[in-house]
Scaffold this motif. Structure first.
Motif, mmCIF file in Angstrom:
data_model
loop_
_atom_site.group_PDB
_atom_site.id
_atom_site.type_symbol
_atom_site.label_atom_id
_atom_site.label_comp_id
_atom_site.label_asym_id
_atom_site.label_seq_id
_atom_site.Cartn_x
_atom_site.Cartn_y
_atom_site.Cartn_z
ATOM 1 N N CYS A 97 0.840 -1.209 0.000
ATOM 2 C CA CYS A 97 0.000 0.000 0.000
ATOM 3 C C CYS A 97 0.873 1.256 0.000
ATOM 4 O O CYS A 97 0.644 2.183 -0.788
ATOM 5 C CB CYS A 97 -0.932 -0.017 1.204
ATOM 6 N N LEU A 98 1.885 1.288 0.867
ATOM 7 C CA LEU A 98 2.770 2.449 0.921
ATOM 8 C C LEU A 98 3.595 2.591 -0.353
ATOM 9 O O LEU A 98 3.835 3.710 -0.822
ATOM 10 C CB LEU A 98 3.682 2.363 2.140
ATOM 11 N N VAL A 145 -6.166 10.229 1.372
ATOM 12 C CA VAL A 145 -7.320 9.647 0.679
ATOM 13 C C VAL A 145 -6.883 8.449 -0.156
ATOM 14 O O VAL A 145 -7.542 7.405 -0.159
ATOM 15 C CB VAL A 145 -8.029 10.715 -0.191
ATOM 16 N N GLN A 146 -5.756 8.558 -0.844
ATOM 17 C CA GLN A 146 -5.260 7.438 -1.639
ATOM 18 C C GLN A 146 -4.911 6.236 -0.762
ATOM 19 O O GLN A 146 -5.207 5.099 -1.112
ATOM 20 C CB GLN A 146 -4.037 7.861 -2.454
ATOM 21 N N CYS A 159 0.570 13.904 -6.624
ATOM 22 C CA CYS A 159 0.001 14.687 -5.518
ATOM 23 C C CYS A 159 0.784 15.969 -5.272
ATOM 24 O O CYS A 159 0.208 16.990 -4.897
ATOM 25 C CB CYS A 159 -0.011 13.863 -4.235
ATOM 26 N N LEU A 160 2.087 15.924 -5.469
ATOM 27 C CA LEU A 160 2.905 17.102 -5.203
ATOM 28 C C LEU A 160 2.606 18.236 -6.168
ATOM 29 O O LEU A 160 2.776 19.395 -5.825
ATOM 30 C CB LEU A 160 4.388 16.731 -5.262
ATOM 31 N N ASN A 161 2.158 17.892 -7.360
ATOM 32 C CA ASN A 161 1.805 18.915 -8.336
ATOM 33 C C ASN A 161 0.367 19.398 -8.157
ATOM 34 O O ASN A 161 -0.126 20.171 -8.966
ATOM 35 C CB ASN A 161 1.991 18.372 -9.757
ATOM 36 N N ALA A 162 -0.314 18.918 -7.102
ATOM 37 C CA ALA A 162 -1.722 19.257 -6.893
ATOM 38 C C ALA A 162 -1.915 20.679 -6.372
ATOM 39 O O ALA A 162 -3.015 21.183 -6.385
ATOM 40 C CB ALA A 162 -2.361 18.260 -5.943
ATOM 41 N N LEU A 202 4.482 5.669 -5.233
ATOM 42 C CA LEU A 202 4.592 5.857 -6.680
ATOM 43 C C LEU A 202 3.644 6.943 -7.182
ATOM 44 O O LEU A 202 3.895 7.576 -8.204
ATOM 45 C CB LEU A 202 4.318 4.542 -7.402
ATOM 46 N N LEU A 203 2.550 7.149 -6.456
ATOM 47 C CA LEU A 203 1.578 8.166 -6.842
ATOM 48 C C LEU A 203 1.879 9.541 -6.252
ATOM 49 O O LEU A 203 1.200 10.512 -6.570
ATOM 50 C CB LEU A 203 0.178 7.738 -6.408
#
Length: 150
Positions: free
Chosen positions: A14-15, A40-41, A25-28, A20-21
């Motif tokens: 899971c981690l 949430v992920q 998120c950092l560009n969010a 990898l995702l």
């Protein structure tokens, strides 16, 4: 031992997936938004692994790798959605607090009739009437039951 390794594998997978995702998120835009998106992920992946995958194949990803299956008690059948969701919430909310409870000492732990309703009395007992067993033990059990009825 297999159960603990399966839980560790589930957490690691899971981690790893969320890791990898993380770039997306950092560009969010903004740290708070990125952290909320990561949380949430993590929750969605955990739910998919622990509830949806377990409904489909009777095991999460880590349990599949370790050869462990999840069964409903007392008939060793396939667990239902409600019991799997309860089990997932129990693992998500109550189990992480256990190190803190253990640090408080054995005198602070309730036992007997004072034990809260949601706390299992044995380490292998599960909150939602669901138990983890080795795949080979489940096969042997089914063969024995078929032998008795056949």
């Amino acid at each position: 031992m297999r159960r603990y390794l399966a839980v560790g594998l589930d957490a690691y997978l899971c981690l790893l997936t969320v890791g990898l995702l993380v770039r997306s998120c950092l560009n969010a835009g903004g740290t708070g938004h990125a952290v909320a998106l990561l949380v949430v992920q993590l929750v969605v992946l955990s739910f998919a692994n622990q509830v949806l995958l377990t409904m489909a194949v009777r095991a999460s990803a880590g349990k599949l790798i370790m050869g462990v299956r999840v069964i409903r008690l007392p008939d060793a059948g396939r667990p239902g959605f409600r019991s799997l969701v309860l089990r997932w919430l129990y693992g998500l909310l109550w189990l992480p607090l256990q190190p803190w409870h253990r640090l408080r000492g054995p005198a602070a732990e309730p036992s007997g009739p004072e034990r809260p309703a949601g706390c299992p009395t044995e380490p292998h007992e599960d909150l939602a009437g669901v138990r983890q067993v080795r795949r080979s033990d489940l096969r042997h059990y089914r063969a024995a039951v078929e032998g008795l009825t056949g």
